[in-house]
Enzyme design. Sequence first.
Site, PDB file in Angstrom:
ATOM      1  CB  SER A 149      -0.935   0.043   1.185  1.00 53.78           C
ATOM      2  OG  SER A 149      -0.227   0.020   2.328  1.00 53.78           O
ATOM      3  N   GLY A 151       2.219   2.771  -2.300  1.00 56.37           N
ATOM      4  CA  GLY A 151       3.546   2.783  -2.958  1.00 56.37           C
ATOM      5  C   GLY A 151       4.731   2.337  -2.421  1.00 56.37           C
ATOM      6  CD  GLU A 257      -4.740   4.225  -8.455  1.00 59.02           C
ATOM      7  OE1 GLU A 257      -3.663   4.667  -9.303  1.00 59.02           O
ATOM      8  OE2 GLU A 257      -4.646   3.594  -7.468  1.00 59.02           O
ATOM      9  CD  GLU A 270      -2.512  -0.764  -8.693  1.00 57.46           C
ATOM     10  OE1 GLU A 270      -3.156  -1.723  -8.003  1.00 57.46           O
ATOM     11  OE2 GLU A 270      -1.291  -0.923  -9.056  1.00 57.46           O
ATOM     12  CG  ASP A 277      -4.169   7.632  -1.855  1.00 55.79           C
ATOM     13  OD1 ASP A 277      -4.930   7.713  -3.150  1.00 55.79           O
ATOM     14  OD2 ASP A 277      -3.254   7.124  -1.859  1.00 55.79           O
ATOM     15  CB  THR A 278      -6.603  10.356  -5.675  1.00 57.35           C
ATOM     16  OG1 THR A 278      -7.520   9.486  -6.146  1.00 57.35           O
ATOM     17  CG2 THR A 278      -5.100   9.768  -5.922  1.00 57.35           C
ATOM     18  NE  ARG A 356      -1.106   9.781   1.959  1.00 59.17           N
ATOM     19  CZ  ARG A 356      -1.524   8.782   1.580  1.00 59.17           C
ATOM     20  NH1 ARG A 356      -0.916   8.459   0.379  1.00 59.17           N
ATOM     21  NH2 ARG A 356      -2.422   7.878   1.873  1.00 59.17           N
TER      22      ARG A 356
END
Length: 385
Positions: A149, A151, A257, A270, A277-278, A356
């Site tokens: 997760s 990245g 995505e 994906e 999150d986006t 983050r």
Amino acid sequence: MKKILLLGSGELGKEFVIAAKRAGQYVVACDRYDDAPAMQVADEREIINMLDGEALDRVVSRHRPDIIVPEIEAIRTERLFDYEQQGIQVVPSAKAVNYTMNRKAIRDLAAKELGLRTARYFYATTYAEFETAANNIGFPCVVKPLMSSSGHGQSVVKSADELSAAFDNAMKGSRGDVKEVIVEEFIHFDSEFTLLTVTQKNGPTLFCPPIGHVQKGGDYRESWQPYTISDAELAKAQEMASKVTAALTGAGIWGVEFFLTKEGEVIFSELSPRPHDTGMVTLGHTTNLSEFELHFRAVMGLPIAGIHLEHAGASAVVLSKEEKYGQLSYNLTEALKEDYTRVRIFGKPEAHVGRRMGVVLCYGDIADGTDALREKAKRLADTIL
């Protein structure tokens, strides 16, 4: 009132809990560490390793939830089928969570069963298999752990000299006990976008206006809404999103995505069976309902009268520049001097370089576009920590 068991208590889970609490529900938040973001707003908390099936069974038996909402990948997902058979609603479904927590299952479903356009790909469990796969794909190629997760473990390999480091990085970045990597064709895309897709218990599949985003190392850095796309390209993305979510079954919001090439080809990338999150950009008044409110309504079977774009908006993440434990200090002054700006601090108890820690949200008139909003959000996000 329903009792909801949240598996994973990060920033996305926190916003979902807020949506649930505003509607009078009872939430138990679980994670591997104490005081995770969603725990701070939930009714109860459980600190467990969710890859431990017996520990997960004990928590479910203790709380007897009506609904289980997974928020992360590192879960003993096969247990979810047992909970469904016990009459507990799993969001969006045990099948969906099992497929999407593992890139192998979801990629094979999309490419082989549903015939969606994806990047070419191979799997590898050993370095020899990995090296052969990379040479078959060609360079550059993209390397990812099958289960990860944010990245972790992802990289772009530009030559054979970088293969060893990429393989080690992917194995170290793997979540859970799945030690396998996927090697993908590098898509020369013009941009990436997310199509938030809402499947309902008693209603049609709905779509949020598409969200453009930028990732670094496979991790979200900024997003904006609306994202410019032709009607034909959007229709293609909606068709693919409808197919894959219908095959996986269940009710909730999905982050689907896509890549968009300069030639206008839409390529499936994906899928996440939960808020994306986006999609945090929707917290900035871009749509009439945020992705978290939409997820909550879909989970509960409540009506969604419509999804409307109300403002243009942009989000930019607040990244930690240092390692710090305990009480963290955030500088909100510069961001809050600006009108049409919101800041959301996630409340993570530890800061690591590049982690983050919050998000800045800027919004404005749709007619003015998103370029200035994107620059504003990134500039302000850099002032917080």
